[in-house]
Design a protein around this motif. Structure first.
Motif, mmCIF file in Angstrom:
data_model
loop_
_atom_site.group_PDB
_atom_site.id
_atom_site.type_symbol
_atom_site.label_atom_id
_atom_site.label_comp_id
_atom_site.label_asym_id
_atom_site.label_seq_id
_atom_site.Cartn_x
_atom_site.Cartn_y
_atom_site.Cartn_z
ATOM 1 N N CYS A 170 0.845 -1.189 0.000
ATOM 2 C CA CYS A 170 0.000 0.000 0.000
ATOM 3 C C CYS A 170 0.885 1.246 0.000
ATOM 4 O O CYS A 170 2.113 1.137 0.047
ATOM 5 C CB CYS A 170 -0.953 -0.004 1.194
ATOM 6 S SG CYS A 170 -0.200 0.478 2.768
ATOM 7 N N ARG A 172 1.509 3.243 2.246
ATOM 8 C CA ARG A 172 2.307 3.399 3.464
ATOM 9 C C ARG A 172 3.443 2.374 3.567
ATOM 10 O O ARG A 172 4.362 2.560 4.362
ATOM 11 C CB ARG A 172 1.376 3.320 4.678
ATOM 12 C CG ARG A 172 1.870 4.200 5.769
ATOM 13 C CD ARG A 172 0.814 4.688 6.698
ATOM 14 N NE ARG A 172 1.459 5.377 7.793
ATOM 15 C CZ ARG A 172 0.839 5.920 8.812
ATOM 16 N NH1 ARG A 172 -0.484 5.847 8.868
ATOM 17 N NH2 ARG A 172 1.499 6.527 9.756
ATOM 18 N N CYS A 173 3.403 1.316 2.766
ATOM 19 C CA CYS A 173 4.575 0.439 2.644
ATOM 20 C C CYS A 173 5.722 1.224 1.994
ATOM 21 O O CYS A 173 6.891 0.936 2.230
ATOM 22 C CB CYS A 173 4.262 -0.773 1.772
ATOM 23 S SG CYS A 173 3.039 -1.903 2.455
ATOM 24 N N CYS A 242 4.131 -2.716 8.008
ATOM 25 C CA CYS A 242 3.429 -1.494 7.590
ATOM 26 C C CYS A 242 2.342 -1.134 8.599
ATOM 27 O O CYS A 242 1.509 -1.966 8.947
ATOM 28 C CB CYS A 242 2.820 -1.694 6.212
ATOM 29 S SG CYS A 242 1.771 -0.326 5.696
ATOM 30 N N CYS A 245 -1.273 -1.625 6.468
ATOM 31 C CA CYS A 245 -1.822 -2.826 5.832
ATOM 32 C C CYS A 245 -1.277 -4.135 6.402
ATOM 33 O O CYS A 245 -1.622 -5.201 5.899
ATOM 34 C CB CYS A 245 -1.591 -2.789 4.323
ATOM 35 S SG CYS A 245 0.106 -3.085 3.824
HETATM 36 ZN ZN LIG Z 1 1.185 -1.092 3.590
#
Ligand SMILES: [Zn+2]
Length: 249
Positions: A170, A172-173, A242, A245
């Motif tokens: 995602c 945010r990864c 993360c 996710c």
């Molecule tokens: Zn993520």
């Protein structure tokens, strides 16, 4: 739902084997939510309306200011002070009356993000801050909606699509926390034409995703350097730690 396709308007799409009639029908059935009607949202929304997207929700709380006009080419000098979402919606309807455009004059945040993107099939995030990006990313993960994310600064830009599949990375990864050196375009500047390049790439990824054409940037980030005119595409793995996710995989 089947839609009448305007074969004259979309003639250049209809001859493409990757789009054709079925792809054009798919575009007409799709509802895209665009976060931010600014440097990225302006070109992305213009190309998506022109491409025959069925419904576009345009979410932006700002008004047009004189320093927007250097890059946000959907606006005109005489429109300074007007609500961006409404003014841009009028431009999109004039471009293609077949696209339903819903202006939303609201700031998107963690509280309202899921509701504001509620009916969309696909989300484009062209906002200018990490707080909003994280809120939109979380809402897309929670609702299983694909997210096309773009960002620009100075002469550089990046774009990707996050598909909200359990095994997929995602946003945010890629950026787990707001970078300590995070800088705004207001401070560091941005070239207007660069926002056009990245915003157009976001629209291109959306069209490919909807028409299942070619290879999207799913699991990859495209980085564009306008000064050297070099670009590269790097793979992005899901981060098991993360904050957004990791519970999913
Ligand atoms: Zn993520």
């Amino acid at each position: 739902m089947t839609s009448e396709i305007d074969i004259d308007r979309f003639a250049r799409h209809l001859v493409l084997k990757e789009i054709g009639g079925p792809g054009q029908q798919a575009l007409a059935r799709t509802h895209v939510a665009i976060i931010g009607a600014g440097g990225l949202g302006a070109p992305a929304s213009l190309y998506l309306a022109a491409a025959g997207i069925g419904t576009i929700s345009l979410i932006d709380a700002d008004t047009v200011s004189v320093d927007n006009l250097q890059r946000q080419i959907i606006y005109r000098t005489g429109q300074i002070g007007t609500a961006k979402a409404k003014t841009a919606a009028r431009a999109l309807r004039a471009l293609n009356p077949g696209t339903r455009v819903k202006p939303v004059v609201k700031a998107i945040d963690g509280e309202n993000a899921k509701r504001l993107i509620g009916k969309a099939d696909l989300v484009l995030d062209g906002c200018d801050n990490y707080e909003t990006r994280y809120a939109v990313n979380a809402a897309c993960l929670a609702t299983g909606k694909p997210l096309i994310s773009g960002a620009v600064g100075r002469w550089d830009g990046q774009v990707s699509i996050f598909n909200a599949r359990p095994e997929a990375p995602c946003y945010r990864c890629w950026v787990p926390q707001t970078p300590p050196d995070a800088e705004t375009c207001e401070r560091v500047g941005v070239v207007g034409a660069l926002t056009g390049v990245i915003g157009s790439m976001m629209a291109l990824e959306a069209i490919k995703h909807i028409c299942a054409a070619g290879q999207t940037l799913d699991g990859r980030i495209h980085l564009f350097d306008g000064l050297s005119m070099e670009s590269r595409t790097v793979t992005l793995d899901k981060d098991p730690a993360c904050p957004a996710c990791s519970g999913q995989g």
